[in-house]
Design a protein around this motif. Sequence first.
Motif, PDB file in Angstrom:
ATOM      1  N   LEU A 186      40.069  -9.751 -32.648  1.00 52.00           N
ATOM      2  CA  LEU A 186      40.122 -10.433 -33.938  1.00 52.00           C
ATOM      3  C   LEU A 186      38.797 -11.134 -34.230  1.00 52.00           C
ATOM      4  CD1 LEU A 186      41.827 -11.492 -36.393  1.00 52.00           C
ATOM      5  CD2 LEU A 186      42.257 -13.512 -34.980  1.00 52.00           C
ATOM      6  N   GLN A 187      38.240 -11.791 -33.238  1.00 52.62           N
ATOM      7  CA  GLN A 187      36.973 -12.480 -33.436  1.00 52.62           C
ATOM      8  C   GLN A 187      35.860 -11.501 -33.818  1.00 52.62           C
ATOM      9  OE1 GLN A 187      36.959 -14.467 -29.604  1.00 52.62           O
ATOM     10  NE2 GLN A 187      37.412 -16.455 -30.549  1.00 52.62           N
ATOM     11  N   ARG A 188      35.861 -10.336 -33.204  1.00 49.26           N
ATOM     12  CA  ARG A 188      34.861  -9.325 -33.565  1.00 49.26           C
ATOM     13  C   ARG A 188      35.052  -8.850 -35.008  1.00 49.26           C
ATOM     14  NH1 ARG A 188      35.309  -7.791 -27.936  1.00 49.26           N
ATOM     15  NH2 ARG A 188      37.134  -6.491 -28.384  1.00 49.26           N
ATOM     16  N   VAL A 189      36.318  -8.662 -35.406  1.00 49.83           N
ATOM     17  CA  VAL A 189      36.604  -8.240 -36.781  1.00 49.83           C
ATOM     18  C   VAL A 189      36.142  -9.314 -37.768  1.00 49.83           C
ATOM     19  CG1 VAL A 189      38.455  -7.751 -38.416  1.00 49.83           C
ATOM     20  CG2 VAL A 189      38.511  -6.724 -36.139  1.00 49.83           C
ATOM     21  N   LEU A 190      36.421 -10.567 -37.451  1.00 46.11           N
ATOM     22  CA  LEU A 190      36.010 -11.658 -38.337  1.00 46.11           C
ATOM     23  C   LEU A 190      34.489 -11.773 -38.406  1.00 46.11           C
ATOM     24  CD1 LEU A 190      38.671 -14.342 -37.309  1.00 46.11           C
ATOM     25  CD2 LEU A 190      38.515 -13.174 -39.514  1.00 46.11           C
ATOM     26  N   GLU A 191      33.820 -11.624 -37.266  1.00 49.88           N
ATOM     27  CA  GLU A 191      32.357 -11.652 -37.274  1.00 49.88           C
ATOM     28  C   GLU A 191      31.799 -10.538 -38.153  1.00 49.88           C
ATOM     29  OE1 GLU A 191      30.621 -13.824 -33.288  1.00 49.88           O
ATOM     30  OE2 GLU A 191      30.741 -11.626 -33.310  1.00 49.88           O
ATOM     31  N   ALA A 192      32.413  -9.375 -38.071  1.00 49.02           N
ATOM     32  CA  ALA A 192      31.952  -8.252 -38.892  1.00 49.02           C
ATOM     33  C   ALA A 192      32.117  -8.546 -40.379  1.00 49.02           C
ATOM     34  CB  ALA A 192      32.721  -6.985 -38.518  1.00 49.02           C
ATOM     35  N   ARG A 193      33.026  -9.435 -40.712  1.00 53.03           N
ATOM     36  CA  ARG A 193      33.225  -9.841 -42.101  1.00 53.03           C
ATOM     37  C   ARG A 193      32.370 -11.035 -42.484  1.00 53.03           C
ATOM     38  NH1 ARG A 193      38.624  -8.675 -44.667  1.00 53.03           N
ATOM     39  NH2 ARG A 193      39.430  -6.805 -43.638  1.00 53.03           N
TER      40      ARG A 193
END
Length: 410
Positions: free
Chosen positions: A358-365
């Motif tokens: 989830l943290q990686r997905v949020l960083e990508a956003r």
Amino acid sequence: MRRLATRMVGLVALGAALAGPMLPGTVAGAQAAGCRNTGNFDSWLRDFRAEAQAQGLSRRTISSALDGLRFDPSIVRKDRAQGVFSQPFLKFSNRMVSSYRMKHGTRLLRENAAEFADLERTYGVPGPVIVGFWGLETDFGANIGNLPVLNSLATLAFDCRRPDLFRTQLMSALKIIERGDLRADQMIGAWAGELGQLQFLPKDYYELGVDYNRNGRVDLLREVPDVLASGAALIKSHGWRANEPWLVEVRVPRSMPWEQAGLEVHHRESTWSKWGVTRRDGSPLKSTGLESSLLLPMGRNGPAFLAYPNFDVYLQWNQSFVYATTAAYFATRLAGAPPRFAGNDKVDVLSFDQTKQLQRVLEARGYDVGGVDGMIGAKTRDSVRDVQAKLGLPVDGYPTQSLLRRLSGN
């Protein structure tokens, strides 16, 4: 875990599974976790000797403390491994607030009632608050650590991650020896340099330690009166307000303005009552005249608490949200509160790896989650709040598997 202007405790009593303390500078330290050490440890140690001598420490103290120290890579590996506080609150608190700790803590409060009453008169800190930390840190003094603190401190002071923090701690350790509180060979404790039954870092030990039994030295390893008084002094130094609550369990309705939850939002009990928040048993909230925050450690479906100004002391002791909430909850239990309510519904908990995903997905956003570390810290919660609002979801700041699937397009 805390002792410093935001130190974080060693939690030796949790056992080898714990990665260790979260200390001041943890966020910056996490960003520096990939740094590489350069230079020579022996040369660094010679420079530190010269600095200690310039500060007026005796050659005898310097020699007893620093002779034979070596760089220990295993300490650096422990410092890089931070994982225990990724556990959800229910799992962590169930483990930590055990029946043994409840029974033993209650007995210690009863057996030392006169001393705790004196400490509360002097420092304003209730006995259950001190005993709660005592139990979580070292199982009431049973597990204070078994590593040479001076060697650990020197290693961490040389290491590239947080050298300034630990250089100060090492110098304070020498001052403890110079003052006559402990000998160098008695400085046995946790891997990050914490000492004694409440796991004080040396700077707090030196500056806030209390010789409560008046035997001429501060001994936080063996002398329980010194341990308890020093704990009270440290808690007071963090801003503890006498005769005020710290955490009160509540029940929340199925629907309310969830964006009002979180430590950054403060309201009086009348406002929480207007939104349907009640005492644990469903009765109206008591009015204290104080503002409080609605704490939802596992989102709107999990346990709920009102956190009062004194709760900030727990976050100074240990910046981990899960540890601070557990320690505060443990103290309420020792003060007579019943076991906490599990919540209104099943909580959709993310695993450690799913949290990192989830943290990686949020960083990508474009979100700053404070690093992909598998821990739901303040920045991750803030990011989750923002994306929940944008998706039209209840804004409680707690990430779930359904949110991860939605953001991942699954």
